[in-house]
Motif scaffolding. Structure first.
Motif, PDB file in Angstrom:
ATOM      1  N   GLY A 283     -60.248 -66.570 -13.165  1.00 43.53           N
ATOM      2  CA  GLY A 283     -60.603 -66.350 -11.754  1.00 43.53           C
ATOM      3  C   GLY A 283     -59.945 -67.381 -10.844  1.00 43.53           C
ATOM      4  O   GLY A 283     -59.412 -67.043  -9.774  1.00 43.53           O
ATOM      5  N   LEU A 284     -59.948 -68.644 -11.295  1.00 43.79           N
ATOM      6  CA  LEU A 284     -59.323 -69.734 -10.531  1.00 43.79           C
ATOM      7  C   LEU A 284     -57.811 -69.508 -10.403  1.00 43.79           C
ATOM      8  O   LEU A 284     -57.229 -69.674  -9.320  1.00 43.79           O
ATOM      9  CB  LEU A 284     -59.591 -71.065 -11.249  1.00 43.79           C
ATOM     10  CG  LEU A 284     -59.307 -72.358 -10.483  1.00 43.79           C
ATOM     11  CD1 LEU A 284     -60.195 -72.456  -9.251  1.00 43.79           C
ATOM     12  CD2 LEU A 284     -59.533 -73.566 -11.396  1.00 43.79           C
ATOM     13  N   PHE A 286     -56.267 -66.644 -10.524  1.00 48.07           N
ATOM     14  CA  PHE A 286     -56.071 -65.499  -9.627  1.00 48.07           C
ATOM     15  C   PHE A 286     -56.137 -65.951  -8.163  1.00 48.07           C
ATOM     16  O   PHE A 286     -55.260 -65.612  -7.357  1.00 48.07           O
ATOM     17  CB  PHE A 286     -57.136 -64.426  -9.910  1.00 48.07           C
ATOM     18  CG  PHE A 286     -57.087 -63.253  -8.968  1.00 48.07           C
ATOM     19  CD1 PHE A 286     -56.091 -62.287  -9.098  1.00 48.07           C
ATOM     20  CD2 PHE A 286     -58.024 -63.105  -7.946  1.00 48.07           C
ATOM     21  CE1 PHE A 286     -56.028 -61.204  -8.227  1.00 48.07           C
ATOM     22  CE2 PHE A 286     -57.974 -62.028  -7.063  1.00 48.07           C
ATOM     23  CZ  PHE A 286     -56.966 -61.080  -7.216  1.00 48.07           C
ATOM     24  N   VAL A 287     -57.150 -66.742  -7.835  1.00 49.99           N
ATOM     25  CA  VAL A 287     -57.311 -67.252  -6.460  1.00 49.99           C
ATOM     26  C   VAL A 287     -56.086 -68.092  -6.072  1.00 49.99           C
ATOM     27  O   VAL A 287     -55.547 -67.952  -4.962  1.00 49.99           O
ATOM     28  CB  VAL A 287     -58.615 -68.086  -6.334  1.00 49.99           C
ATOM     29  CG1 VAL A 287     -58.662 -68.843  -5.012  1.00 49.99           C
ATOM     30  CG2 VAL A 287     -59.831 -67.176  -6.473  1.00 49.99           C
ATOM     31  N   GLY A 288     -55.635 -68.953  -6.998  1.00 49.82           N
ATOM     32  CA  GLY A 288     -54.474 -69.808  -6.724  1.00 49.82           C
ATOM     33  C   GLY A 288     -53.212 -69.006  -6.446  1.00 49.82           C
ATOM     34  O   GLY A 288     -52.470 -69.285  -5.491  1.00 49.82           O
ATOM     35  N   VAL A 290     -52.997 -65.793  -5.480  1.00 49.95           N
ATOM     36  CA  VAL A 290     -53.151 -65.029  -4.232  1.00 49.95           C
ATOM     37  C   VAL A 290     -52.944 -65.949  -3.021  1.00 49.95           C
ATOM     38  O   VAL A 290     -52.271 -65.583  -2.055  1.00 49.95           O
ATOM     39  CB  VAL A 290     -54.537 -64.333  -4.178  1.00 49.95           C
ATOM     40  CG1 VAL A 290     -54.807 -63.753  -2.799  1.00 49.95           C
ATOM     41  CG2 VAL A 290     -54.594 -63.214  -5.235  1.00 49.95           C
ATOM     42  N   MET A 291     -53.485 -67.174  -3.099  1.00 48.68           N
ATOM     43  CA  MET A 291     -53.306 -68.144  -2.010  1.00 48.68           C
ATOM     44  C   MET A 291     -51.828 -68.436  -1.780  1.00 48.68           C
ATOM     45  O   MET A 291     -51.336 -68.424  -0.640  1.00 48.68           O
ATOM     46  CB  MET A 291     -54.040 -69.448  -2.347  1.00 48.68           C
ATOM     47  CG  MET A 291     -53.968 -70.481  -1.222  1.00 48.68           C
ATOM     48  SD  MET A 291     -54.515 -72.124  -1.755  1.00 48.68           S
ATOM     49  CE  MET A 291     -56.276 -71.891  -1.800  1.00 48.68           C
ATOM     50  N   GLY A 304     -52.093 -73.691  -4.305  1.00 45.56           N
ATOM     51  CA  GLY A 304     -52.208 -72.491  -5.139  1.00 45.56           C
ATOM     52  C   GLY A 304     -51.623 -72.691  -6.522  1.00 45.56           C
ATOM     53  O   GLY A 304     -52.226 -72.305  -7.535  1.00 45.56           O
ATOM     54  N   LEU A 307     -53.909 -74.856  -8.589  1.00 47.62           N
ATOM     55  CA  LEU A 307     -55.035 -74.045  -9.091  1.00 47.62           C
ATOM     56  C   LEU A 307     -54.591 -73.133 -10.231  1.00 47.62           C
ATOM     57  O   LEU A 307     -55.331 -72.924 -11.197  1.00 47.62           O
ATOM     58  CB  LEU A 307     -55.639 -73.206  -7.959  1.00 47.62           C
ATOM     59  CG  LEU A 307     -56.369 -73.963  -6.846  1.00 47.62           C
ATOM     60  CD1 LEU A 307     -56.843 -72.990  -5.766  1.00 47.62           C
ATOM     61  CD2 LEU A 307     -57.556 -74.755  -7.397  1.00 47.62           C
ATOM     62  N   ALA A 370     -50.614 -62.432 -10.597  1.00 46.80           N
ATOM     63  CA  ALA A 370     -51.993 -62.281 -10.096  1.00 46.80           C
ATOM     64  C   ALA A 370     -52.717 -61.172 -10.864  1.00 46.80           C
ATOM     65  O   ALA A 370     -53.889 -61.324 -11.241  1.00 46.80           O
ATOM     66  CB  ALA A 370     -51.977 -61.982  -8.600  1.00 46.80           C
ATOM     67  N   CYS A 373     -53.861 -62.373 -14.291  1.00 46.78           N
ATOM     68  CA  CYS A 373     -55.060 -63.219 -14.179  1.00 46.78           C
ATOM     69  C   CYS A 373     -56.302 -62.352 -13.945  1.00 46.78           C
ATOM     70  O   CYS A 373     -57.371 -62.612 -14.521  1.00 46.78           O
ATOM     71  CB  CYS A 373     -54.904 -64.227 -13.049  1.00 46.78           C
ATOM     72  SG  CYS A 373     -53.503 -65.341 -13.281  1.00 46.78           S
ATOM     73  N   THR A 377     -59.674 -62.022 -16.317  1.00 46.74           N
ATOM     74  CA  THR A 377     -61.009 -62.278 -15.735  1.00 46.74           C
ATOM     75  C   THR A 377     -61.965 -61.148 -16.104  1.00 46.74           C
ATOM     76  O   THR A 377     -63.134 -61.380 -16.423  1.00 46.74           O
ATOM     77  CB  THR A 377     -60.923 -62.381 -14.186  1.00 46.74           C
ATOM     78  OG1 THR A 377     -59.870 -63.265 -13.832  1.00 46.74           O
ATOM     79  CG2 THR A 377     -62.216 -62.908 -13.598  1.00 46.74           C
TER      80      THR A 377
END
Length: 389
Positions: A283-284, A286-288, A290-291, A304, A307, A370, A373, A377
């Motif tokens: 999850g982390l 994926f967020v990184g 996407v950022m 990003g 992360l 992404a 990831c 998740t």
């Protein structure tokens, strides 16, 4: 099986295994530093250079396919020693080989030795983890990352100060060999597997749904990791329009995140369990990713990528620890299969992202990372729970 050994012996085995992971990382990075050296020495076109890189990958994959049952029989100590010596001798020969065809042979043997050491040291790590009765796999992989960073930094510094490339590779190989010879006697003694078990294990290995599931997760995770190694710097330079020095810092941010995540991963796994660690990590990541894609400026992209490093850090340690515990298969066989599939992911990642980027654009290509990831998740925790790991 090793619980009856004195505590000091088990702790010594842990430090010995840490040293072996460190030199494996250092040797891998030393080869990475000298890829351009090999290109220049033989005046290789991009196609010929990729053939040289494929020789290493081919040797590694061949070892993953064939060496598992031998490692199970010979034991992690003998296998680490054999794989390590082969890797280091070939490493010392890479930059003194006179002909390109001979270089390909040396590189294939280098890859074979590297993969044999990889499977053997992870099987040893699993035995040490069991003996100590607590998670240690992530910190051992952290030592591999630190070895890689130290190898790259020391290589860069020595070459900048005028050390000949061949002398540098020979020096790294010699130091690694010395550390290996000192560390091996402190590793855990081999508990032999009977030949019948090894044969049964070998046939079960290819029929094991658990190993295919873990290997599939490892493959997806290393598609993402391989893409980051090869494309992070390019993304910073071409999309974020950063300077060359800031662009190369993106790779450092990702690697630093990886190392930090690995040294924290054991405590998280001990506290919350492997399924939760995989869920949080993916999850982390994926967020990184996407950022970095949605906000392509230096600060957000670097954050990003850090992360991403933190998120991907514990994928391999957790999946390798799980592979070594699959019922009815020796740890070495389980590890060889999962590591082999993971290796395909590492090779496939950069090519896949490059292909998508060629047809569309690099940001769209990196959407594949992404997606990888996101898949982990969603399905990773379920697989680990089903395996009761």
């Amino acid at each position: 099986m090793h619980h009856s050994l004195p505590y000091a012996t088990r702790v010594r085995a842990r430090y010995a295994t840490m040293a072996i992971f460190f030199i494996a990382g250092m040797m891998y990075a030393t080869w990475g530093v000298h890829v351009p050296t090999v290109r220049d020495r033989f005046s290789l076109s991009p196609g010929m250079l990729s053939l040289a890189l494929f020789a290493v990958a081919g040797g590694s994959i061949f070892a993953m396919l064939t060496a598992g049952s031998w490692i199970a029989r010979a034991g992690t100590r003998t296998a680490s020693m054999t794989g390590g010596i082969l890797m280091m001798v070939c490493g010392a020969l890479v930059l003194v080989t006179p002909w390109f065809w001979l270089l390909l042979l040396v590189l294939a043997l280098f890859g074979f030795g590297m993969a044999t050491l990889d499977v053997a040291m992870n099987a040893e790590a699993s035995a040490v983890e069991e003996a100590l009765d607590r998670p240690i796999m992530s910190s051992l992989h952290g030592m591999f990352s630190i070895g890689g960073m130290a190898g790259a930094a020391a290589g860069g510094a020595l070459l900048a100060h005028g050390l000949a490339p061949a002398a540098h590779f020979a020096l790294a190989s010699g130091v690694s060999l010395l550390v290996l010879l000192v560390s091996i006697p402190a590793t855990l003694p081999h508990v032999p597997h009977h030949d019948e078990h090894a044969k049964a294990s070998s046939s079960k290995r290819w029929r094991s749904g658990a190993l295919w599931a873990l290997g599939g997760l490892a493959l997806i995770a290393l598609i993402a990791e391989g893409a980051m190694y090869d494309w992070a710097t390019v993304y910073m330079r071409d999309v974020v329009q950063a300077t060359p020095s800031v662009s190369s810092a993106a790779y450092a941010a990702f690697s630093g995140g990886m190392a930090a995540g690995r040294f924290g991963g054991d405590a998280v796994r001990a506290r919350f369990g492997a399924p939760q660690l995989i869920f949080g990590s993916a999850g982390l990541a994926f967020v990184g990713m996407v950022m970095a894609l949605v906000l392509p400026n230096t600060v957000f992209t670097m954050t990003g990528f850090t992360l991403m490093g933190l998120g991907l850090a514990n994928m391999m340690p957790v999946l390798f620890a799980a592979a070594a515990r699959v019922e009815g298969v020796t740890p070495a066989e389980g590890l060889a299969q999962v590591a082999g599939l993971a290796y395909f992911g590492l090779l496939l990642g950069p090519v896949l992202i490059g292909g998508v980027a060629q047809v569309t654009s690099l940001p769209i290509g990196l959407c594949v990372v992404a997606a990888c990831c996101a898949i982990i998740t969603l399905i990773g925790p379920k697989i680990l729970r089903r395996l009761k790991i």
